[in-house]
Design a protein around this motif. Structure first.
Motif, PDB file in Angstrom:
ATOM      1  N   THR A  66      32.514  28.138  47.832  1.00  0.00           N
ATOM      2  CA  THR A  66      31.206  27.893  46.866  1.00  0.00           C
ATOM      3  C   THR A  66      31.397  26.759  45.770  1.00  0.00           C
ATOM      4  OG1 THR A  66      31.870  29.288  44.980  1.00  0.00           O
ATOM      5  CG2 THR A  66      31.008  30.695  47.070  1.00  0.00           C
ATOM      6  N   LEU A  67      30.054  26.332  45.352  1.00  0.00           N
ATOM      7  CA  LEU A  67      30.118  25.356  44.383  1.00  0.00           C
ATOM      8  C   LEU A  67      29.304  25.719  43.377  1.00  0.00           C
ATOM      9  CD1 LEU A  67      30.236  22.262  43.412  1.00  0.00           C
ATOM     10  CD2 LEU A  67      28.223  21.872  44.871  1.00  0.00           C
ATOM     11  N   THR A  68      29.692  25.701  42.089  1.00  0.00           N
ATOM     12  CA  THR A  68      28.999  25.629  40.890  1.00  0.00           C
ATOM     13  C   THR A  68      28.932  24.524  40.211  1.00  0.00           C
ATOM     14  OG1 THR A  68      29.408  28.115  40.588  1.00  0.00           O
ATOM     15  CG2 THR A  68      28.622  27.151  38.833  1.00  0.00           C
ATOM     16  N   ALA A  69      28.046  23.929  40.291  1.00  0.00           N
ATOM     17  CA  ALA A  69      27.701  22.455  39.517  1.00  0.00           C
ATOM     18  C   ALA A  69      26.875  22.584  38.281  1.00  0.00           C
ATOM     19  CB  ALA A  69      26.923  21.552  40.565  1.00  0.00           C
ATOM     20  N   ILE A  70      27.325  21.977  37.107  1.00  0.00           N
ATOM     21  CA  ILE A  70      26.871  22.275  35.936  1.00  0.00           C
ATOM     22  C   ILE A  70      26.439  20.834  35.240  1.00  0.00           C
ATOM     23  CG2 ILE A  70      27.439  23.158  33.620  1.00  0.00           C
ATOM     24  CD1 ILE A  70      30.131  24.272  35.122  1.00  0.00           C
ATOM     25  N   SER A  71      25.281  21.038  34.953  1.00  0.00           N
ATOM     26  CA  SER A  71      24.613  19.935  34.005  1.00  0.00           C
ATOM     27  C   SER A  71      24.030  18.604  35.043  1.00  0.00           C
ATOM     28  CB  SER A  71      25.409  19.169  33.005  1.00  0.00           C
ATOM     29  OG  SER A  71      25.603  20.275  31.939  1.00  0.00           O
ATOM     30  N   VAL A  72      24.919  18.303  35.914  1.00  0.00           N
ATOM     31  CA  VAL A  72      24.691  17.073  36.903  1.00  0.00           C
ATOM     32  C   VAL A  72      24.171  17.372  38.069  1.00  0.00           C
ATOM     33  CG1 VAL A  72      25.316  14.826  38.026  1.00  0.00           C
ATOM     34  CG2 VAL A  72      26.189  15.474  35.795  1.00  0.00           C
ATOM     35  N   PRO A  73      23.016  17.160  38.431  1.00  0.00           N
ATOM     36  CA  PRO A  73      22.516  17.815  39.795  1.00  0.00           C
ATOM     37  C   PRO A  73      22.643  16.824  40.812  1.00  0.00           C
ATOM     38  CG  PRO A  73      20.704  15.850  38.591  1.00  0.00           C
ATOM     39  CD  PRO A  73      21.882  16.219  37.776  1.00  0.00           C
ATOM     40  N   HIS A  74      22.217  17.222  42.161  1.00  0.00           N
ATOM     41  CA  HIS A  74      22.708  16.547  43.462  1.00  0.00           C
ATOM     42  C   HIS A  74      22.169  15.105  43.279  1.00  0.00           C
ATOM     43  CE1 HIS A  74      22.634  15.094  47.660  1.00  0.00           C
ATOM     44  NE2 HIS A  74      23.085  16.268  47.840  1.00  0.00           N
TER      45      HIS A  74
END
Length: 271
Positions: A116-124
């Motif tokens: 899974t990916l949890t990306a914080i602050s910076v979008p795709h």
């Protein structure tokens, strides 16, 4: 621990049950693995095994000199090599700031290695690119990058007892000092700034649609990323996707809102 990978030596800080599902944590600028310290107790209590990586430029043994060595495909390859060295076939990835950028590339280029990916602050990156082209306000938010890419950036950020760095990190309170002082290490700040100097639109424009379960965490007080860029990310994830907005929080989410972020991360991982 220290991990030898790709001719470099990376500092990796492990914790949690040895047999727990693995989680790879990727920090941003100007921080290091310590930015996740406040969420780790929750992850460990949930039975997760964590590996917080000090990325290239930050690990003492991983500070190559050339700007080109900091193109985003390099830290992405580092992450894969570190997982290989740890014997981890597949990991949950949690990334903040530049760590989120690496997370997006990992999920796109190596989906079989990302649970899974949890990306914080910076979008795709592609959603961000649309906002940069169409939203003058987003271009304005990124004006600081020109300063960071300049030849005077090191002098500016370290001047007056790291005044600019400390001001940037003011919402962290006493925790700001540990990152500012660390940037005095020989080569560390230059390595960190070389991420900005090496960045090109072409690198980000090649990131495709994400096929792994993903949560993107955006905070409405973030001075770096505006709402249009955040909302555009949904177009670039075809797997299960959750967009979480944290109200009244700035850019430094793992330390400004650790409990909320831990909740979101655990929900994504499913424990």
């Amino acid at each position: 621990m220290q991990i030898q990978a790709r001719g470099l030596t990376f500092d990796v800080h492990e914790g949690g049950p040895a047999d727990g599902p693995p989680v790879l944590l990727l920090h941003g600028f100007p921080q290091d693995h310590r930015e996740f310290d406040l969420i780790l107790p929750r992850l460990h209590a949930a039975g997760l095994r964590t590996y917080a990586l000090d990325q290239r430029g930050y690990s003492r043994g991983a500070r190559p000199a050339a700007v080109a060595d900091y193109r985003l495909d390099e830290p992405t390859a580092d992450a894969i090599a570190v997982l290989d060295a740890l014997g981890v076939e597949k990991a949950h990835v949690v990334g903040h700031d530049w760590g989120a950028q690496v997370g997006w590339l990992l999920a796109d280029k190596h989906p079989g290695r990302v649970s899974t990916l949890t990306a914080i602050s910076v979008p795709h990156p592609r959603g961000l690119g649309v906002a940069l082209r169409n939203q003058p306000s987003q271009k304005l938010r990124f004006a600081y990058m020109g300063v960071f890419r300049s030849r005077v950036a090191e002098r500016l950020l370290l001047a007056g007892n790291e005044t600019v760095l400390r001001q940037m990190l003011r919402p962290l309170g006493a925790r700001a000092g540990q990152y500012a002082v660390a940037m005095r290490e020989p080569g560390r700040l230059t390595g960190a700034l070389n991420w900005y100097r090496a960045l090109t639109g072409h690198q980000l424009g090649t990131v495709g649609k994400i096929t792994v379960p993903t949560t993107y965490v955006w905070s409405d007080g973030d001075p770096v990323v505006g709402r249009p860029a955040a909302l555009a990310t949904a177009t670039w994830v075809t797997a299960d996707y959750r967009f979480v907005t944290l109200r009244g929080i700035g850019h430094w989410v793992p330390e400004e809102a650790p409990q909320a972020l831990a909740d979101v991360t655990l929900a994504r991982i499913g424990v």
